[in-house]
Design an enzyme around this catalytic site. Structure first.
Site, mmCIF file in Angstrom:
data_model
loop_
_atom_site.group_PDB
_atom_site.id
_atom_site.type_symbol
_atom_site.label_atom_id
_atom_site.label_comp_id
_atom_site.label_asym_id
_atom_site.label_seq_id
_atom_site.Cartn_x
_atom_site.Cartn_y
_atom_site.Cartn_z
ATOM 1 N N GLY A 18 -4.396 8.477 36.176
ATOM 2 C CA GLY A 18 -4.148 8.285 34.759
ATOM 3 C C GLY A 18 -2.837 8.851 34.252
ATOM 4 O O GLY A 18 -1.802 8.799 34.938
ATOM 5 N N TYR A 165 -15.117 17.553 19.468
ATOM 6 C CA TYR A 165 -13.960 17.052 20.214
ATOM 7 C C TYR A 165 -12.674 17.379 19.472
ATOM 8 O O TYR A 165 -11.674 17.813 20.082
ATOM 9 C CB TYR A 165 -14.091 15.545 20.440
ATOM 10 C CG TYR A 165 -12.888 14.931 21.131
ATOM 11 C CD1 TYR A 165 -12.594 15.235 22.457
ATOM 12 C CD2 TYR A 165 -12.046 14.049 20.447
ATOM 13 C CE1 TYR A 165 -11.484 14.682 23.091
ATOM 14 C CE2 TYR A 165 -10.944 13.486 21.075
ATOM 15 C CZ TYR A 165 -10.663 13.807 22.392
ATOM 16 O OH TYR A 165 -9.562 13.262 23.009
#
Length: 274
Positions: A18, A165
């Site tokens: 990634g 988050y």
């Protein structure tokens, strides 16, 4: 200060795939060294790449690399990664806080165990890797910290969407801005880098909407190129938060067509406009 990464040593959390791998391969094209601390020793059927395939890609791009199999949550593993950089390449010039856990559950749906995991990898991992590398960063003639974390966006539509988050990612940002201030007199620069749009990684495909979402996302190469632009920025910024497009524009690159996406790209979290 140099305008090239030749011979510079990067220690990164994550990096086996990634965005992290894109950054390391882009840096390798300029001759950088890399030590990546990541858990993926064996292939995962859901995700491409291991630390070993990452090393091969980095070296094929022109750099030198060593993989350390470990967990950014574990102090001993982090210390081992930093020690490997010092023993193999003679020091540490750049820390990239890349490892991150993503869980978009709301407060009632997120268990305390999963909350802890996200905070430990994201904000605590950023603190732990940076702290371990700092004594060696002090010896570098151009020490830098780059954290892949977002702008501080306190808009209710972001905070209310996934508070845990948001805390973990903005915690990474606050720590990095704090490092910039705390260690300015030591010559350590620290900045944050975040994609303007979603990036076509396995996480986007698996968690955020499948192939349709990936089609509205830019390629990982934009983050690799943006990171190199930031690391070699002649103005030597510190204590700032850059979107990938902003870092590229500072280096004179405004044509983003090579990175794909569509005319209607999907904005990343905490970004409200193109």
């Amino acid at each position: 200060m140099t305008d090239s990464l030749k011979g510079r040593t990067i220690v990164m959390s994550g990096g086996s795939r990634g965005i992290g791998l894109a950054i390391l391969t882009a840096a390798a094209r300029q001759g950088a060294n890399a030590v990546l601390l990541a858990k993926t020793d064996q292939p995962d059927p859901r995700l491409p790449g291991t630390v070993h395939t990452a090393v091969a890609e980095i070296e094929a791009a022109g750099g030198r690399a060593v993989a350390v199999v470990g967990d950014v949550r574990e102090e001993a593993d982090v210390a081992r990664a930093v020690a490997t950089a010092v023993e193999t390449f003679g020091g540490v010039d750049i820390v990239v806080n890349n490892a991150s856990a993503l869980n978009l559950a709301g407060t009632l749906d997120l268990t305390p165990k999963r909350y802890d995991l996200m905070q430990q990898i994201n904000s605590r991992g950023t603190f732990q890797l940076t702290r371990a590398a700092l004594p060696h960063l002090f010896d570098s003639d151009d020490a830098q910290i780059v954290t892949l974390s977002p702008p501080i966006n306190l808009a209710p539509h972001w905070l209310g969407r996934f508070p845990a988050y948001a805390l973990s990612k903005m915690g990474m940002t606050l720590l990095t801005l704090g490092f910039a201030a705390e260690f300015a007199e030591k010559g350590v620069r620290a900045n944050c880098l975040w994609p303007q749009t979603t990036i076509a990684t396995a996480a986007v495909v698996n968690l955020l909407g499948g192939e349709e979402a990936a089609g509205r996302s830019r390629s990982v190469e934009i983050m690799g190129d943006a990171a190199v632009a930031l690391l070699t920025d002649a103005e030597r910024p510190t204590g700032q938060i850059f979107l990938d497009v902003e870092a590229l524009a500072r280096s004179g690159r405004t044509d983003l067509s090579e990175y794909g996406g569509t005319d209607d790209p999907e904005l990343d979290f905490f970004v409200d406009s193109l």
